[in-house]
Scaffold this motif. Structure first.
Motif, PDB file in Angstrom:
ATOM      1  N   LEU A 151      -3.098  -2.731  -2.141  1.00  0.00           N
ATOM      2  CA  LEU A 151      -4.248  -3.317  -2.739  1.00  0.00           C
ATOM      3  C   LEU A 151      -5.460  -2.681  -1.570  1.00  0.00           C
ATOM      4  CD1 LEU A 151      -3.924  -7.114  -2.959  1.00  0.00           C
ATOM      5  CD2 LEU A 151      -4.113  -5.760  -4.789  1.00  0.00           C
ATOM      6  N   PHE A 157      -2.176  -6.602   5.951  1.00  0.00           N
ATOM      7  CA  PHE A 157      -3.147  -5.577   6.560  1.00  0.00           C
ATOM      8  C   PHE A 157      -2.517  -4.270   6.834  1.00  0.00           C
ATOM      9  CE2 PHE A 157      -6.774  -3.453   8.379  1.00  0.00           C
ATOM     10  CZ  PHE A 157      -6.343  -3.218   9.648  1.00  0.00           C
ATOM     11  N   TYR A 187      -4.421  -3.001   1.959  1.00  0.00           N
ATOM     12  CA  TYR A 187      -3.451  -3.861   2.253  1.00  0.00           C
ATOM     13  C   TYR A 187      -2.144  -3.881   1.398  1.00  0.00           C
ATOM     14  CZ  TYR A 187      -7.208  -6.855   4.055  1.00  0.00           C
ATOM     15  OH  TYR A 187      -8.310  -7.321   4.940  1.00  0.00           O
ATOM     16  N   GLN A 244       1.095  -5.902  -0.535  1.00  0.00           N
ATOM     17  CA  GLN A 244       1.369  -7.297  -0.974  1.00  0.00           C
ATOM     18  C   GLN A 244       3.014  -7.241  -1.621  1.00  0.00           C
ATOM     19  OE1 GLN A 244      -1.231  -9.365  -3.719  1.00  0.00           O
ATOM     20  NE2 GLN A 244      -0.340 -11.379  -3.261  1.00  0.00           N
ATOM     21  N   PHE A 291     -11.900  -6.888  -3.831  1.00  0.00           N
ATOM     22  CA  PHE A 291     -10.293  -6.004  -3.833  1.00  0.00           C
ATOM     23  C   PHE A 291     -10.319  -5.378  -5.223  1.00  0.00           C
ATOM     24  CE2 PHE A 291      -7.671  -7.449  -0.680  1.00  0.00           C
ATOM     25  CZ  PHE A 291      -8.362  -8.458   0.014  1.00  0.00           C
ATOM     26  N   GLY A 292      -9.925  -4.261  -5.246  1.00  0.00           N
ATOM     27  CA  GLY A 292      -9.510  -3.722  -6.572  1.00  0.00           C
ATOM     28  C   GLY A 292      -8.197  -4.215  -7.123  1.00  0.00           C
ATOM     29  N   PRO A 293      -7.651  -3.835  -8.310  1.00  0.00           N
ATOM     30  CA  PRO A 293      -6.648  -4.254  -9.058  1.00  0.00           C
ATOM     31  C   PRO A 293      -5.032  -4.094  -8.270  1.00  0.00           C
ATOM     32  CG  PRO A 293      -7.496  -2.719 -10.225  1.00  0.00           C
ATOM     33  CD  PRO A 293      -8.375  -2.767  -8.919  1.00  0.00           C
ATOM     34  N   GLY A 333       5.992 -12.542  -3.800  1.00  0.00           N
ATOM     35  CA  GLY A 333       5.974 -13.708  -3.188  1.00  0.00           C
ATOM     36  C   GLY A 333       5.079 -14.011  -1.907  1.00  0.00           C
ATOM     37  N   GLN A 334       4.538 -12.835  -1.576  1.00  0.00           N
ATOM     38  CA  GLN A 334       3.914 -12.786  -0.172  1.00  0.00           C
ATOM     39  C   GLN A 334       2.346 -12.708  -0.475  1.00  0.00           C
ATOM     40  OE1 GLN A 334       5.661 -13.333   2.679  1.00  0.00           O
ATOM     41  NE2 GLN A 334       7.285 -13.615   1.246  1.00  0.00           N
ATOM     42  N   GLY A 335       1.651 -13.128   0.857  1.00  0.00           N
ATOM     43  CA  GLY A 335      -0.024 -12.824   0.743  1.00  0.00           C
ATOM     44  C   GLY A 335      -0.188 -11.155   1.087  1.00  0.00           C
ATOM     45  N   PRO A 336      -1.230 -10.659   0.713  1.00  0.00           N
ATOM     46  CA  PRO A 336      -1.673  -9.443   1.202  1.00  0.00           C
ATOM     47  C   PRO A 336      -1.464  -9.064   2.839  1.00  0.00           C
ATOM     48  CG  PRO A 336      -3.124  -9.932  -0.355  1.00  0.00           C
ATOM     49  CD  PRO A 336      -2.239 -11.247   0.134  1.00  0.00           C
TER      50      PRO A 336
END
Lengths: 112, 115
Positions: free
Chosen positions: B91, B45, B35, B37, B106-108, B40-43
């Motif tokens: 991500l 795909f 993903y 990101q 999820f990873g960091p 200010g946004q969501g992840p």
């Protein structure tokens, strides 16, 4: 691409207050998940709701999946400073693959 | 065992350069997702692997983006001719089987900055 609209985008409240975050879509999802994300980290799953009308509780957090499986809400009771973070809803579409569609997130700040 | 790990944690590059981002999923997880990101946004795909094959790459923005998972575990996201608009946190997530109700871990993330 189907969208998940999340509101409010920002929320700043005092410790002890209650709050609700909403997640809405025109699509039907096979499941909907809520994540919390801290700065510099990846999202961490809080809960998955699968059945329309389902309600799940996680301590002071209550999650609800709409009857039509198009919307969800997260309610936090007596918010604490430790609840501060970015809350994300994410849906798995029925027709598509298993990739998640995320909302833009709600940034919550709880001050003491 | 360990969770999902991603390297590097930060990558700064110049416009036009090539970058590789690595993801080590949870051992035994057959499904792997990338993903992106933005601030200010969501992840958002990008691509999904089931085993070694890309089961869904519909989220890749253009042909400068490519990902591989040759042995069904570690995955590398490759970006050619980077542009400033590619700057974001990338991500990686893995799940046990890829089923719709599977939990994705999820990873960091890797923070990519293109100057």
């Amino acid at each position: 691409t189907q969208l998940l609209e999340q509101s409010p985008q920002f929320l700043s409240i005092q410790e002890g207050e209650n709050l609700t975050v909403y997640c809405n879509s025109s699509s039907v999802f096979s499941s909907l998940q809520w994540y919390r994300q801290e700065p510099g980290e990846g999202p961490v799953l809080l809960v998955t709701v699968v059945t329309g009308g389902e309600v799940k509780k996680l301590k002071r957090l209550t999650f609800q999946f709409g009857d039509a499986r198009k919307d969800s809400s997260l309610h936090i009771t007596a918010a604490q400073p430790g609840d501060t973070g970015l809350y994300l809803c994410a849906g798995a579409e029925i027709q598509a693959g298993t990739a998640l569609i995320f909302g833009k997130g709600t940034t919550l700040s709880v001050s003491s | 065992g360990a969770g999902v790990s991603q390297t590097p944690s930060n990558k700064v590059t110049e416009k036009g350069k090539y970058v590789e981002l690595r993801c080590d999923p949870i051992s035994g997880h057959t499904a792997l997702y990338w993903y992106r990101q933005s601030l200010g946004q969501g992840p958002e795909f990008l691509i999904y692997f089931q085993g070694t094959g890309a089961a869904d790459d519909s989220g890749l923005p253009n042909d400068r983006f490519f990902a591989v998972r040759p042995e069904g575990s570690v995955s590398t996201l490759k970006i050619q001719r980077t542009e400033r608009g590619d700057s974001a946190v990338y991500l990686c997530a893995s799940s046990a089987s890829g089923a719709g109700t599977d939990t994705q871990y999820f990873g960091p993330g890797t923070r990519l900055t293109v100057l």
